[in-house]
Design a protein around this motif. Structure first.
Motif, PDB file in Angstrom:
ATOM      1  N   UNK A  24       4.047   3.637  -0.488  1.00 39.00           N
ATOM      2  CA  UNK A  24       3.659   5.034  -0.308  1.00 39.00           C
ATOM      3  C   UNK A  24       2.538   5.168   0.707  1.00 39.00           C
ATOM      4  N   UNK A  25       1.608   4.248   0.658  1.00 38.98           N
ATOM      5  CA  UNK A  25       0.435   4.320   1.517  1.00 38.98           C
ATOM      6  C   UNK A  25      -0.768   4.775   0.715  1.00 38.98           C
ATOM      7  N   UNK A  26      -1.864   4.054   0.900  1.00 36.54           N
ATOM      8  CA  UNK A  26      -3.070   4.324   0.131  1.00 36.54           C
ATOM      9  C   UNK A  26      -3.629   5.712   0.416  1.00 36.54           C
ATOM     10  N   UNK A  27      -3.590   6.129   1.672  1.00 38.89           N
ATOM     11  CA  UNK A  27      -4.142   7.436   2.043  1.00 38.89           C
ATOM     12  C   UNK A  27      -3.355   8.572   1.396  1.00 38.89           C
ATOM     13  N   UNK A  28      -2.019   8.473   1.432  1.00 39.18           N
ATOM     14  CA  UNK A  28      -1.186   9.520   0.832  1.00 39.18           C
ATOM     15  C   UNK A  28      -1.406   9.566  -0.683  1.00 39.18           C
TER      16      UNK A  28
END
Length: 97
Positions: A24-28
């Motif tokens: 997913x991605x850490x920022x999202x």
């Protein structure tokens, strides 16, 4: 002996959670949770392990089928390469100088 069973399952669950986080991605993830990136980074050090152990003890886990799907998606992300200029039906010309 029973606690070892839960710990093994917890490690599997934690791995799955961290894998999904990576896809997913850490920022999202941070944005959807209303957290900062640094908070999510700190969560990876202990929170996910504790949450995974709780899920294992409560007999709540991720299906093996889901693990396979996650692995396929993660592999696709890792192997995603820029497409070549040619298409399947055309051939590329090699020009040597």
């Amino acid at each position: 002996m029973e606690s070892e069973k839960y710990r093994k399952k917890a490690m599997r669950i934690e791995s799955q959670l961290l894998g999904k986080l990576a896809v997913m991605g850490q920022t999202k993830f941070a944005k959807l949770m209303g957290l900062t990136d640094t908070k999510v980074c700190r969560m990876k050090e202990g929170f996910f392990a504790q949450a995974a152990l709780a899920l294992a003890i409560l007999e709540y886990g991720v299906d093996d089928h889901e693990i396979v799907e996650l692995a396929k998606r993660f592999a696709a992300v890792l192997t995603n390469k820029k497409a070549t200029a040619g298409t399947v039906t055309s051939s590329q010309m090699l020009i040597e100088f």
